[in-house]
Write a protein that holds these residues in place. Structure first.
Motif, PDB file in Angstrom:
ATOM      1  N   VAL A  50       0.836  -1.203   0.000  1.00 49.19           N
ATOM      2  CA  VAL A  50       0.000   0.000   0.000  1.00 49.19           C
ATOM      3  C   VAL A  50       0.870   1.253   0.000  1.00 49.19           C
ATOM      4  CG1 VAL A  50      -1.905  -1.148   1.203  1.00 49.19           C
ATOM      5  CG2 VAL A  50      -0.165   0.033   2.538  1.00 49.19           C
ATOM      6  N   THR A  51       0.253   2.360  -0.365  1.00 46.45           N
ATOM      7  CA  THR A  51       0.958   3.635  -0.318  1.00 46.45           C
ATOM      8  C   THR A  51       1.063   4.108   1.127  1.00 46.45           C
ATOM      9  OG1 THR A  51      -1.113   4.784  -0.703  1.00 46.45           O
ATOM     10  CG2 THR A  51       0.248   4.340  -2.638  1.00 46.45           C
ATOM     11  N   GLN A  52       1.933   5.064   1.353  1.00 47.13           N
ATOM     12  CA  GLN A  52       2.191   5.541   2.709  1.00 47.13           C
ATOM     13  C   GLN A  52       0.939   6.120   3.358  1.00 47.13           C
ATOM     14  OE1 GLN A  52       5.235   5.203   4.498  1.00 47.13           O
ATOM     15  NE2 GLN A  52       3.772   5.641   6.117  1.00 47.13           N
ATOM     16  N   PHE A  53       0.120   6.861   2.611  1.00 49.90           N
ATOM     17  CA  PHE A  53      -1.052   7.472   3.244  1.00 49.90           C
ATOM     18  C   PHE A  53      -2.080   6.426   3.668  1.00 49.90           C
ATOM     19  CE2 PHE A  53      -2.289   7.639  -1.254  1.00 49.90           C
ATOM     20  CZ  PHE A  53      -3.610   7.207  -1.227  1.00 49.90           C
ATOM     21  N   LYS A 121       4.646   0.739  -0.286  1.00 53.42           N
ATOM     22  CA  LYS A 121       5.279   0.947  -1.588  1.00 53.42           C
ATOM     23  C   LYS A 121       6.278   2.090  -1.505  1.00 53.42           C
ATOM     24  CE  LYS A 121       1.238  -0.160  -4.398  1.00 53.42           C
ATOM     25  NZ  LYS A 121       0.235   0.385  -5.300  1.00 53.42           N
ATOM     26  N   GLU A 122       7.383   1.900  -2.193  1.00 52.23           N
ATOM     27  CA  GLU A 122       8.337   2.999  -2.337  1.00 52.23           C
ATOM     28  C   GLU A 122       7.663   4.057  -3.205  1.00 52.23           C
ATOM     29  OE1 GLU A 122      11.538   3.532  -1.249  1.00 52.23           O
ATOM     30  OE2 GLU A 122      11.257   1.797   0.036  1.00 52.23           O
ATOM     31  N   PRO A 123       7.700   5.319  -2.798  1.00 46.43           N
ATOM     32  CA  PRO A 123       7.062   6.347  -3.618  1.00 46.43           C
ATOM     33  C   PRO A 123       7.780   6.504  -4.951  1.00 46.43           C
ATOM     34  CG  PRO A 123       8.246   7.345  -1.792  1.00 46.43           C
ATOM     35  CD  PRO A 123       8.320   5.862  -1.600  1.00 46.43           C
ATOM     36  N   LYS A 124       7.008   6.820  -5.968  1.00 48.17           N
ATOM     37  CA  LYS A 124       7.559   7.094  -7.293  1.00 48.17           C
ATOM     38  C   LYS A 124       7.038   8.455  -7.724  1.00 48.17           C
ATOM     39  CE  LYS A 124       8.501   2.511  -8.509  1.00 48.17           C
ATOM     40  NZ  LYS A 124       8.415   1.336  -9.022  1.00 48.17           N
ATOM     41  N   TRP A 125       7.826   9.116  -8.544  1.00 50.23           N
ATOM     42  CA  TRP A 125       7.526  10.482  -8.938  1.00 50.23           C
ATOM     43  C   TRP A 125       7.458  10.582 -10.451  1.00 50.23           C
ATOM     44  CZ3 TRP A 125       6.370  12.866  -4.573  1.00 50.23           C
ATOM     45  CH2 TRP A 125       6.920  12.361  -3.402  1.00 50.23           C
ATOM     46  N   ALA A 126       6.522  11.386 -10.936  1.00 50.59           N
ATOM     47  CA  ALA A 126       6.376  11.631 -12.370  1.00 50.59           C
ATOM     48  C   ALA A 126       6.472  13.131 -12.603  1.00 50.59           C
ATOM     49  CB  ALA A 126       5.031  11.101 -12.854  1.00 50.59           C
ATOM     50  N   VAL A 127       6.893  13.484 -13.820  1.00 50.51           N
ATOM     51  CA  VAL A 127       6.972  14.888 -14.210  1.00 50.51           C
ATOM     52  C   VAL A 127       5.803  15.174 -15.134  1.00 50.51           C
ATOM     53  CG1 VAL A 127       8.350  16.636 -15.382  1.00 50.51           C
ATOM     54  CG2 VAL A 127       9.480  14.900 -13.965  1.00 50.51           C
ATOM     55  N   THR A 163      12.309   6.999  -8.873  1.00 47.68           N
ATOM     56  CA  THR A 163      12.320   6.587  -7.467  1.00 47.68           C
ATOM     57  C   THR A 163      13.018   7.630  -6.605  1.00 47.68           C
ATOM     58  OG1 THR A 163      14.324   5.301  -7.840  1.00 47.68           O
ATOM     59  CG2 THR A 163      12.222   4.115  -7.962  1.00 47.68           C
ATOM     60  N   ASP A 164      13.693   8.560  -7.222  1.00 49.26           N
ATOM     61  CA  ASP A 164      14.392   9.631  -6.518  1.00 49.26           C
ATOM     62  C   ASP A 164      13.710  10.955  -6.863  1.00 49.26           C
ATOM     63  OD1 ASP A 164      16.136  11.651  -5.690  1.00 49.26           O
ATOM     64  OD2 ASP A 164      17.932  10.507  -6.213  1.00 49.26           O
ATOM     65  N   LYS A 165      13.090  11.585  -5.898  1.00 50.35           N
ATOM     66  CA  LYS A 165      12.339  12.814  -6.141  1.00 50.35           C
ATOM     67  C   LYS A 165      13.246  13.930  -6.662  1.00 50.35           C
ATOM     68  CE  LYS A 165       8.942  15.945  -4.155  1.00 50.35           C
ATOM     69  NZ  LYS A 165       8.196  16.344  -2.969  1.00 50.35           N
ATOM     70  N   SER A 166      14.483  13.988  -6.186  1.00 50.66           N
ATOM     71  CA  SER A 166      15.381  15.061  -6.638  1.00 50.66           C
ATOM     72  C   SER A 166      15.686  14.937  -8.135  1.00 50.66           C
ATOM     73  CB  SER A 166      16.669  15.084  -5.816  1.00 50.66           C
ATOM     74  OG  SER A 166      17.400  13.897  -6.000  1.00 50.66           O
ATOM     75  N   LYS A 167      15.766  13.724  -8.648  1.00 41.35           N
ATOM     76  CA  LYS A 167      15.974  13.536 -10.092  1.00 41.35           C
ATOM     77  C   LYS A 167      14.740  13.979 -10.869  1.00 41.35           C
ATOM     78  CE  LYS A 167      19.431   9.922  -9.726  1.00 41.35           C
ATOM     79  NZ  LYS A 167      19.761   8.514  -9.934  1.00 41.35           N
ATOM     80  N   VAL A 179       6.458  18.191 -10.602  1.00 39.84           N
ATOM     81  CA  VAL A 179       6.642  16.854 -10.034  1.00 39.84           C
ATOM     82  C   VAL A 179       5.403  16.507  -9.194  1.00 39.84           C
ATOM     83  CG1 VAL A 179       8.003  15.448  -8.441  1.00 39.84           C
ATOM     84  CG2 VAL A 179       9.130  17.056  -9.980  1.00 39.84           C
ATOM     85  N   GLU A 180       4.938  15.277  -9.372  1.00 35.86           N
ATOM     86  CA  GLU A 180       3.868  14.770  -8.520  1.00 35.86           C
ATOM     87  C   GLU A 180       4.102  13.291  -8.266  1.00 35.86           C
ATOM     88  OE1 GLU A 180       0.071  13.628 -11.266  1.00 35.86           O
ATOM     89  OE2 GLU A 180       0.339  15.757 -10.906  1.00 35.86           O
ATOM     90  N   GLU A 181       3.530  12.804  -7.194  1.00 43.00           N
ATOM     91  CA  GLU A 181       3.676  11.384  -6.871  1.00 43.00           C
ATOM     92  C   GLU A 181       2.898  10.564  -7.885  1.00 43.00           C
ATOM     93  OE1 GLU A 181       3.597   8.413  -3.035  1.00 43.00           O
ATOM     94  OE2 GLU A 181       3.380  10.560  -2.734  1.00 43.00           O
TER      95      GLU A 181
END
Length: 182
Positions: A50-53, A121-127, A163-167, A179-181
């Protein structure tokens, strides 16, 4: 009890030596071996991911889970109807925007199964394209002479998930995105 504990309990069983025939002992031991073989074939339950929330909500409500799920269903529906498509609460939106006829029911079942354990789940980020409501970065097509990046954009299902928000933030800066999750 997990599979290994069951096998250990079966193997620990012994026939009482008082007035028991050899054929009974042999039959008992044969059946004990069959029971161990069958127990070893059992599938271990898979912990839901599951997601963190969702994990946060569960941890806050696990002691009164039945009531909390009922309350979430009632409150999320009322908020959703009042706010025309969103509740403003990430958990409520997840619960009622499950998709399909059985989506909300599947989410409730997932919450109930979390009592047996879960993983986050490890958070993932999309642009996201800042000029669009539904297009996400999926490739770099090239760089023009004036330093502008040519990008490929797609729906969220086909986008690059970082997987890296800074990237993700670095790419968002280069392509004028947000950037959003994912």
């Amino acid at each position: 009890m997990n599979k290994q504990e069951l096998i250990e309990k079966i193997e620990a069983r012994n026939v009482c030596d008082l007035a028991v025939s050899d054929s009974f002992k042999n039959g008992f031991n044969t059946m004990k071996g069959i029971a161990v073989d069958l127990a070893s074939e059992l599938d271990e339950p898979v912990k839901p991911e599951v997601t963190q929330f969702v994990a946060d909500w569960y941890e806050q409500h696990k002691d009164i889970l039945d009531y909390s799920i009922w309350e979430a269903c009632v409150n999320s529906r009322a908020d959703y109807d009042d706010l025309e498509g969103t509740t403003g609460n990430e958990f409520y939106d997840w619960l009622i925007n499950a998709g399909g006829e059985d989506g909300e029911h599947e989410r409730i079942t997932l919450l109930v199964h979390m009592k047996d354990g879960y993983t986050v789940k490890e958070p993932k980020w999309a642009v996201k394209d800042s000029r669009s409501t539904a297009m996400y970065f999926n490739s770099v097509a090239g760089v023009s002479k004036d330093g502008e990046f040519g990008c490929g954009w797609s729906e969220i299902t086909g986008c690059v998930k970082f997987t890296d928000k800074s990237k993700a933030e670095a790419v968002a800066t280069l392509v004028d995105g947000e950037v959003e999750e994912a």
